[in-house]
Write a protein that holds these residues in place. Structure first.
Motif, PDB file in Angstrom:
ATOM      1  N   GLY A   1      -9.748  -3.650   0.020  1.00 56.83           N
ATOM      2  CA  GLY A   1     -10.941  -3.936   0.801  1.00 56.83           C
ATOM      3  C   GLY A   1     -10.651  -4.519   2.168  1.00 56.83           C
ATOM      4  O   GLY A   1     -11.554  -4.634   2.994  1.00 56.83           O
ATOM      5  N   ARG A   2      -9.404  -4.898   2.414  1.00 51.09           N
ATOM      6  CA  ARG A   2      -9.029  -5.472   3.716  1.00 51.09           C
ATOM      7  C   ARG A   2      -8.049  -4.596   4.483  1.00 51.09           C
ATOM      8  O   ARG A   2      -8.097  -4.538   5.703  1.00 51.09           O
ATOM      9  CB  ARG A   2      -8.423  -6.860   3.518  1.00 51.09           C
ATOM     10  CG  ARG A   2      -9.337  -7.847   2.828  1.00 51.09           C
ATOM     11  CD  ARG A   2      -8.743  -9.267   2.857  1.00 51.09           C
ATOM     12  NE  ARG A   2      -7.477  -9.368   2.139  1.00 51.09           N
ATOM     13  CZ  ARG A   2      -6.334  -9.770   2.704  1.00 51.09           C
ATOM     14  NH1 ARG A   2      -6.304 -10.104   3.984  1.00 51.09           N
ATOM     15  NH2 ARG A   2      -5.225  -9.851   1.970  1.00 51.09           N
ATOM     16  N   PHE A   3      -7.132  -3.953   3.779  1.00 52.02           N
ATOM     17  CA  PHE A   3      -6.100  -3.117   4.404  1.00 52.02           C
ATOM     18  C   PHE A   3      -6.401  -1.644   4.156  1.00 52.02           C
ATOM     19  O   PHE A   3      -6.907  -1.274   3.092  1.00 52.02           O
ATOM     20  CB  PHE A   3      -4.727  -3.441   3.825  1.00 52.02           C
ATOM     21  CG  PHE A   3      -4.155  -4.785   4.186  1.00 52.02           C
ATOM     22  CD1 PHE A   3      -4.926  -5.769   4.796  1.00 52.02           C
ATOM     23  CD2 PHE A   3      -2.821  -5.072   3.906  1.00 52.02           C
ATOM     24  CE1 PHE A   3      -4.393  -7.003   5.128  1.00 52.02           C
ATOM     25  CE2 PHE A   3      -2.259  -6.303   4.223  1.00 52.02           C
ATOM     26  CZ  PHE A   3      -3.060  -7.269   4.828  1.00 52.02           C
ATOM     27  N   THR A   4      -6.020  -0.815   5.142  1.00 49.72           N
ATOM     28  CA  THR A   4      -6.158   0.631   4.996  1.00 49.72           C
ATOM     29  C   THR A   4      -4.886   1.309   5.468  1.00 49.72           C
ATOM     30  O   THR A   4      -4.458   1.101   6.604  1.00 49.72           O
ATOM     31  CB  THR A   4      -7.344   1.157   5.811  1.00 49.72           C
ATOM     32  OG1 THR A   4      -8.545   0.498   5.405  1.00 49.72           O
ATOM     33  CG2 THR A   4      -7.503   2.666   5.607  1.00 49.72           C
ATOM     34  N   ILE A   5      -4.292   2.103   4.595  1.00 50.06           N
ATOM     35  CA  ILE A   5      -3.101   2.873   4.954  1.00 50.06           C
ATOM     36  C   ILE A   5      -3.523   4.294   5.293  1.00 50.06           C
ATOM     37  O   ILE A   5      -4.431   4.857   4.672  1.00 50.06           O
ATOM     38  CB  ILE A   5      -2.066   2.851   3.806  1.00 50.06           C
ATOM     39  CG1 ILE A   5      -0.742   3.471   4.253  1.00 50.06           C
ATOM     40  CG2 ILE A   5      -2.602   3.538   2.553  1.00 50.06           C
ATOM     41  CD1 ILE A   5       0.402   3.303   3.241  1.00 50.06           C
ATOM     42  N   SER A   6      -2.869   4.856   6.303  1.00 47.15           N
ATOM     43  CA  SER A   6      -3.179   6.234   6.689  1.00 47.15           C
ATOM     44  C   SER A   6      -1.910   6.871   7.238  1.00 47.15           C
ATOM     45  O   SER A   6      -0.920   6.177   7.524  1.00 47.15           O
ATOM     46  CB  SER A   6      -4.303   6.286   7.732  1.00 47.15           C
ATOM     47  OG  SER A   6      -3.943   5.585   8.905  1.00 47.15           O
TER      48      SER A   6
ATOM     49  N   ALA B   1       0.851  -1.188   0.000  1.00 43.24           N
ATOM     50  CA  ALA B   1       0.000   0.000   0.000  1.00 43.24           C
ATOM     51  C   ALA B   1       0.885   1.236   0.000  1.00 43.24           C
ATOM     52  O   ALA B   1       1.985   1.213   0.560  1.00 43.24           O
ATOM     53  CB  ALA B   1      -0.919   0.019   1.221  1.00 43.24           C
ATOM     54  N   LEU B   2       0.389   2.289  -0.605  1.00 41.36           N
ATOM     55  CA  LEU B   2       1.130   3.550  -0.695  1.00 41.36           C
ATOM     56  C   LEU B   2       0.187   4.694  -0.373  1.00 41.36           C
ATOM     57  O   LEU B   2      -0.982   4.669  -0.772  1.00 41.36           O
ATOM     58  CB  LEU B   2       1.710   3.731  -2.090  1.00 41.36           C
ATOM     59  CG  LEU B   2       2.544   4.979  -2.327  1.00 41.36           C
ATOM     60  CD1 LEU B   2       3.941   4.781  -1.778  1.00 41.36           C
ATOM     61  CD2 LEU B   2       2.602   5.341  -3.798  1.00 41.36           C
TER      62      LEU B   2
ATOM     63  N   THR C   1       4.007   9.679  11.383  1.00 46.15           N
ATOM     64  CA  THR C   1       3.702   8.261  11.525  1.00 46.15           C
ATOM     65  C   THR C   1       2.747   7.811  10.428  1.00 46.15           C
ATOM     66  O   THR C   1       1.819   8.539  10.062  1.00 46.15           O
ATOM     67  CB  THR C   1       3.074   7.985  12.900  1.00 46.15           C
ATOM     68  OG1 THR C   1       4.001   8.370  13.927  1.00 46.15           O
ATOM     69  CG2 THR C   1       2.747   6.507  13.074  1.00 46.15           C
ATOM     70  N   VAL C   2       2.998   6.617   9.915  1.00 40.61           N
ATOM     71  CA  VAL C   2       2.105   6.002   8.928  1.00 40.61           C
ATOM     72  C   VAL C   2       1.605   4.690   9.512  1.00 40.61           C
ATOM     73  O   VAL C   2       2.345   4.006  10.227  1.00 40.61           O
ATOM     74  CB  VAL C   2       2.825   5.805   7.583  1.00 40.61           C
ATOM     75  CG1 VAL C   2       4.019   4.891   7.703  1.00 40.61           C
ATOM     76  CG2 VAL C   2       1.874   5.281   6.523  1.00 40.61           C
ATOM     77  N   TYR C   3       0.359   4.375   9.243  1.00 36.83           N
ATOM     78  CA  TYR C   3      -0.296   3.195   9.801  1.00 36.83           C
ATOM     79  C   TYR C   3      -0.758   2.262   8.688  1.00 36.83           C
ATOM     80  O   TYR C   3      -1.002   2.687   7.558  1.00 36.83           O
ATOM     81  CB  TYR C   3      -1.509   3.603  10.635  1.00 36.83           C
ATOM     82  CG  TYR C   3      -1.213   4.575  11.742  1.00 36.83           C
ATOM     83  CD1 TYR C   3      -1.422   5.939  11.577  1.00 36.83           C
ATOM     84  CD2 TYR C   3      -0.703   4.134  12.965  1.00 36.83           C
ATOM     85  CE1 TYR C   3      -1.141   6.839  12.582  1.00 36.83           C
ATOM     86  CE2 TYR C   3      -0.426   5.028  13.987  1.00 36.83           C
ATOM     87  CZ  TYR C   3      -0.642   6.375  13.793  1.00 36.83           C
ATOM     88  OH  TYR C   3      -0.357   7.266  14.799  1.00 36.83           O
ATOM     89  N   LEU C   4      -0.909   0.986   9.054  1.00 33.03           N
ATOM     90  CA  LEU C   4      -1.541   0.030   8.153  1.00 33.03           C
ATOM     91  C   LEU C   4      -2.529  -0.795   8.980  1.00 33.03           C
ATOM     92  O   LEU C   4      -2.106  -1.611   9.809  1.00 33.03           O
ATOM     93  CB  LEU C   4      -0.515  -0.884   7.489  1.00 33.03           C
ATOM     94  CG  LEU C   4      -1.096  -1.816   6.415  1.00 33.03           C
ATOM     95  CD1 LEU C   4      -1.583  -1.008   5.208  1.00 33.03           C
ATOM     96  CD2 LEU C   4      -0.060  -2.857   5.977  1.00 33.03           C
ATOM     97  N   GLN C   5      -3.806  -0.540   8.791  1.00 35.56           N
ATOM     98  CA  GLN C   5      -4.848  -1.334   9.437  1.00 35.56           C
ATOM     99  C   GLN C   5      -5.126  -2.543   8.561  1.00 35.56           C
ATOM    100  O   GLN C   5      -5.488  -2.379   7.388  1.00 35.56           O
ATOM    101  CB  GLN C   5      -6.118  -0.501   9.618  1.00 35.56           C
ATOM    102  CG  GLN C   5      -7.271  -1.265  10.232  1.00 35.56           C
ATOM    103  CD  GLN C   5      -7.030  -1.670  11.669  1.00 35.56           C
ATOM    104  OE1 GLN C   5      -6.549  -0.871  12.469  1.00 35.56           O
ATOM    105  NE2 GLN C   5      -7.356  -2.907  12.007  1.00 35.56           N
TER     106      GLN C   5
END
Length: 114
Positions: A65-70, A49-50, A77-81
């Motif tokens: 549809g499963r992962f969300t980057i923010s 993800a970018l 800070t960058v997150y990956l849900q």
């Protein structure tokens, strides 16, 4: 020191969730695109993800549809849900600012197994 530090990995059952975090030095984070990558055993590292500096997001088809980057620009800070995790998501996950020549971090291990 210019660096990124990934955290939040662990062992989770299929269908479970994890949230990865990446704390980056300001020189890496500010104004730059940030990506989450992963490398599974015996496979090449791949972009998952970018997120651009303006917040536009891009995902590899296998995680859409499963992962969300923010990103939190105030915290560098960058997150990956990651939701609905599958065994094939098992890998070491890295965050990285592509194309800038900064070193890779140590990554965080994600293992999806029952």
């Amino acid at each position: 020191q210019v660096q990124v530090v990934e955290s939040g990995g662990g062992l989770v059952q299929p269908g479970g969730s994890l949230r990865l975090s990446c704390a980056a030095s300001g020189s890496i984070f500010r104004g730059n695109n940030m990506g989450w990558y992963r490398q599974a055993p015996g496979k090449e590292r791949e972009l998952v993800a970018l997120i651009t500096s303006s917040g536009t997001t891009i995902y590899v088809d296998s995680v859409k549809g499963r992962f969300t980057i923010s990103r939190d620009n105030a915290k560098n800070t960058v997150y990956l849900q990651m939701n609905s995790l599958k065994p094939e998501d098992t890998a070491v996950y890295y965050c990285h600012a592509p194309g800038l020549g900064y070193p890779w971090g140590q990554g965080t291990q994600v293992t999806v197994s029952s």
